[in-house]
Design a protein around this motif. Structure first.
Motif, short mmCIF file in Angstrom:
data_model
loop_
_atom_site.label_atom_id
_atom_site.label_comp_id
_atom_site.label_asym_id
_atom_site.label_seq_id
_atom_site.Cartn_x
_atom_site.Cartn_y
_atom_site.Cartn_z
N THR A 97 -1.01 6.47 3.56
CA THR A 97 -2.27 7.20 3.58
C THR A 97 -2.39 7.96 4.89
O THR A 97 -1.73 7.65 5.88
N ASP B 213 -9.81 6.39 3.59
CA ASP B 213 -9.52 5.51 2.45
C ASP B 213 -10.67 4.56 2.20
O ASP B 213 -11.10 4.37 1.06
N LYS B 214 -11.18 3.94 3.28
CA LYS B 214 -12.28 2.99 3.15
C LYS B 214 -13.50 3.69 2.55
O LYS B 214 -14.15 3.17 1.64
N SER C 116 -5.53 2.76 -6.33
CA SER C 116 -6.28 3.88 -5.76
C SER C 116 -7.76 3.65 -6.06
O SER C 116 -8.10 2.84 -6.93
N PRO C 117 -8.67 4.33 -5.36
CA PRO C 117 -10.10 4.15 -5.66
C PRO C 117 -10.45 4.38 -7.13
O PRO C 117 -11.16 3.56 -7.73
N GLY D 125 -13.47 6.30 0.64
CA GLY D 125 -13.16 6.60 -0.76
C GLY D 125 -13.39 5.40 -1.66
O GLY D 125 -13.92 5.53 -2.76
N TYR D 126 -12.99 4.22 -1.17
CA TYR D 126 -13.21 3.01 -1.96
C TYR D 126 -14.70 2.71 -2.11
O TYR D 126 -15.15 2.31 -3.18
N SER E 236 0.83 -1.21 0.00
CA SER E 236 0.00 0.00 0.00
C SER E 236 0.86 1.25 0.00
O SER E 236 1.98 1.26 0.48
N SER F 51 -5.47 8.50 6.49
CA SER F 51 -6.50 7.95 7.36
C SER F 51 -7.13 6.72 6.71
O SER F 51 -7.66 6.80 5.60
N ALA F 52 -7.07 5.60 7.41
CA ALA F 52 -7.66 4.37 6.89
C ALA F 52 -9.17 4.52 6.75
O ALA F 52 -9.78 3.96 5.84
#
Length: 177
Positions: free
Chosen positions: A35, A41-42, A76-77, A44-45, A32, A37-38
């Motif tokens: 990032t 990120d979540k 990336s998303p 965003g996905y 990975s 902030s996880a």
């Protein structure tokens, strides 16, 4: 040879949240990027994967793991979404082709008053009878009627006996003239 039923893959079932989490977990073996902030990120996905199908998602994951992104990192998303869209492109084109054909058929039916009638046994029987009557009418014509028709055609095109006799290498009646 036996005809076995074909298995059709369902390409239109929407991916569930569990499907999306499983896909991200499958990609977890890739390194990975850093990032902030996880949690972000979540989110965003999940935004990027909104309305994707199970088929598109699983095909995208397989493609990414097989090197479709030309880099070996966690996608990336937007990269993941583009792969999902690419996996569905063919199916969407085919679905649009079917919709276009249905629109054209509906337009044809509107203009011509409906689709062609279904073929029935009664209809088939009537067509066969009409065809037999047609054949009978042509076969029952006497030889003299046929010769009269030939003579009329010859006269129409100026094919007199003198003209025909002047044709070099003209086949004779015995040869099939």
């Amino acid at each position: 040879m036996t005809n076995l039923p074909t298995l059709q893959q369902d390409v239109w079932t929407p991916a569930t949240e569990a499907d999306k989490l499983a896909a991200l977990a499958a990609l977890g073996s890739l390194p990975s990027r850093a990032t902030s902030s996880a949690k972000l990120d979540k989110a965003g996905y999940f935004v990027a994967l909104d309305s994707v199908t199970r088929y598109g998602l699983s095909t995208a994951v397989r493609s990414i793991l097989q090197g479709a992104l030309n880099h070996g990192f966690f996608p990336s998303p937007p990269e993941l979404r583009k792969q999902c869209d690419a996996a569905m492109e063919h199916h969407e084109r085919m679905a649009e082709k079917v919709r276009r054909r249905e629109r054209e058929n509906a337009e044809f039916n509107r203009i011509h008053g409906g689709p062609f009638p279904e073929r029935t046994e009664d209809g088939r029987r009537r067509v066969q009878e009409a065809y037999r009557a047609y054949l009978d009418s042509h076969q029952s014509a006497s030889e003299s009627e046929m010769e009269a028709a030939r003579a009329e055609i010859r006269a129409r095109y100026g094919m007199t006996e003198e003209v025909l006799a002047g044709i070099k290498d003209r086949p004779t009646a015995r040869q099939g003239a």
